[in-house]
Design an enzyme around this catalytic site. Structure first.
Site, PDB file in Angstrom:
ATOM      1  N   HIS A  37       0.848  -1.188   0.000  1.00 55.36           N
ATOM      2  CA  HIS A  37       0.000   0.000   0.000  1.00 55.36           C
ATOM      3  C   HIS A  37       0.890   1.247   0.000  1.00 55.36           C
ATOM      4  O   HIS A  37       2.104   1.161   0.204  1.00 55.36           O
ATOM      5  CB  HIS A  37      -0.953   0.010   1.208  1.00 55.36           C
ATOM      6  CG  HIS A  37      -0.275   0.094   2.532  1.00 55.36           C
ATOM      7  ND1 HIS A  37      -0.135  -0.975   3.388  1.00 55.36           N
ATOM      8  CD2 HIS A  37       0.317   1.138   3.163  1.00 55.36           C
ATOM      9  CE1 HIS A  37       0.498  -0.594   4.465  1.00 55.36           C
ATOM     10  NE2 HIS A  37       0.799   0.679   4.368  1.00 55.36           N
TER      11      HIS A  37
HETATM   12  P1  TYD Z   1      -1.662  -2.660   7.703  1.00 56.17           P
HETATM   13  O1  TYD Z   1      -1.170  -1.263   7.693  1.00 56.17           O
HETATM   14  O2  TYD Z   1      -2.536  -3.095   6.571  1.00 56.17           O
HETATM   15  O3  TYD Z   1      -0.426  -3.666   7.811  1.00 56.17           O
HETATM   16  P2  TYD Z   1       0.791  -3.962   6.810  1.00 56.17           P
HETATM   17  O4  TYD Z   1       0.909  -2.845   5.864  1.00 56.17           O
HETATM   18  O5  TYD Z   1       1.963  -4.118   7.687  1.00 56.17           O
HETATM   19  O6  TYD Z   1       0.515  -5.227   6.097  1.00 56.17           O
HETATM   20  O7  TYD Z   1      -2.389  -2.915   9.090  1.00 56.17           O
HETATM   21  C1  TYD Z   1      -2.842  -4.203   9.478  1.00 56.17           C
HETATM   22  C2  TYD Z   1      -4.072  -4.027  10.339  1.00 56.17           C
HETATM   23  O8  TYD Z   1      -3.786  -3.299  11.524  1.00 56.17           O
HETATM   24  C3  TYD Z   1      -5.190  -3.279   9.624  1.00 56.17           C
HETATM   25  O9  TYD Z   1      -6.421  -3.895   9.988  1.00 56.17           O
HETATM   26  C4  TYD Z   1      -5.138  -1.889  10.216  1.00 56.17           C
HETATM   27  C5  TYD Z   1      -4.583  -2.128  11.601  1.00 56.17           C
HETATM   28  N1  TYD Z   1      -3.749  -1.023  12.094  1.00 56.17           N
HETATM   29  C6  TYD Z   1      -4.197  -0.237  13.136  1.00 56.17           C
HETATM   30  O10 TYD Z   1      -5.300  -0.423  13.662  1.00 56.17           O
HETATM   31  N2  TYD Z   1      -3.402   0.781  13.583  1.00 56.17           N
HETATM   32  C7  TYD Z   1      -2.183   1.020  13.038  1.00 56.17           C
HETATM   33  O11 TYD Z   1      -1.483   1.946  13.478  1.00 56.17           O
HETATM   34  C8  TYD Z   1      -1.740   0.209  11.941  1.00 56.17           C
HETATM   35  C9  TYD Z   1      -0.404   0.446  11.280  1.00 56.17           C
HETATM   36  C10 TYD Z   1      -2.553  -0.799  11.497  1.00 56.17           C
END
Ligand code: TYD
Length: 135
Positions: A49
């Site tokens: 992303h």
């Molecule tokens: P995501 O940013 O999609 O993870 P990555 O990019 O590492 O694969 O986040 C994973 C999950 O955690 C998603 O459901 C959103 C949640 N999240 C939070 O609630 N707070 C945060 O600060 C972050 C980074 C993610």
């Protein structure tokens, strides 16, 4: 300047071990509103992303992983395997994290609170946003 912007973090090390301090607007060019860390990844890839506004610093405080950044024109990756530097992830950079070691702990300092609306999770949409930003 390349896509990979590594910030060197000085350790106040002595015979008792290392201590690395990161101050907002000192070592890093933003105020820190949020801190999170990723661990126990079982070697699966993460990320895939971009963020419209969020700026982050990622520090691999233990183990190793590969950080790939893509600005819509080119992509570069770097192995993060040291707590002595962090990678600055600017806004509008597509990021992917791969090759997590089992013991990897990736610490992330973020310029904004969590906001799902700030995410671009579709790569084609990301490329369109990059094109629009040029206009
Ligand atoms: P995501 O940013 O999609 O993870 P990555 O990019 O590492 O694969 O986040 C994973 C999950 O955690 C998603 O459901 C959103 C949640 N999240 C939070 O609630 N707070 C945060 O600060 C972050 C980074 C993610």
């Amino acid at each position: 300047m390349g896509l990979i912007n590594l910030i060197s973090l000085n350790s106040k090390g002595d015979e008792r071990g290392h201590l690395v301090a990161i101050e907002a607007r000192n070592e890093i060019p933003f105020d820190i509103k949020r801190v999170y860390y990723i661990f126990g990844t079982e070697s699966l890839s993460r990320g895939f992303h971009a963020h419209k506004e969020l700026v982050q610093l990622a520090v691999c405080v233990k183990g190793s992983c590969t950080m790939l950044l893509d600005d819509g024109f080119s992509r570069e990756s770097v192995i993060l395997d040291s707590p002595f530097y962090g990678i600055l992830i600017p806004k509008m950079a597509w990021r992917e994290m791969h090759n997590f070691s089992q013991d990897c702990v990736l610490l992330v300092l973020a310029s904004e609170y969590y906001c799902e609306a700030d995410y671009i999770r579709d790569y084609q949409e990301f490329l369109i946003e990059v094109e629009n930003a040029k206009k």
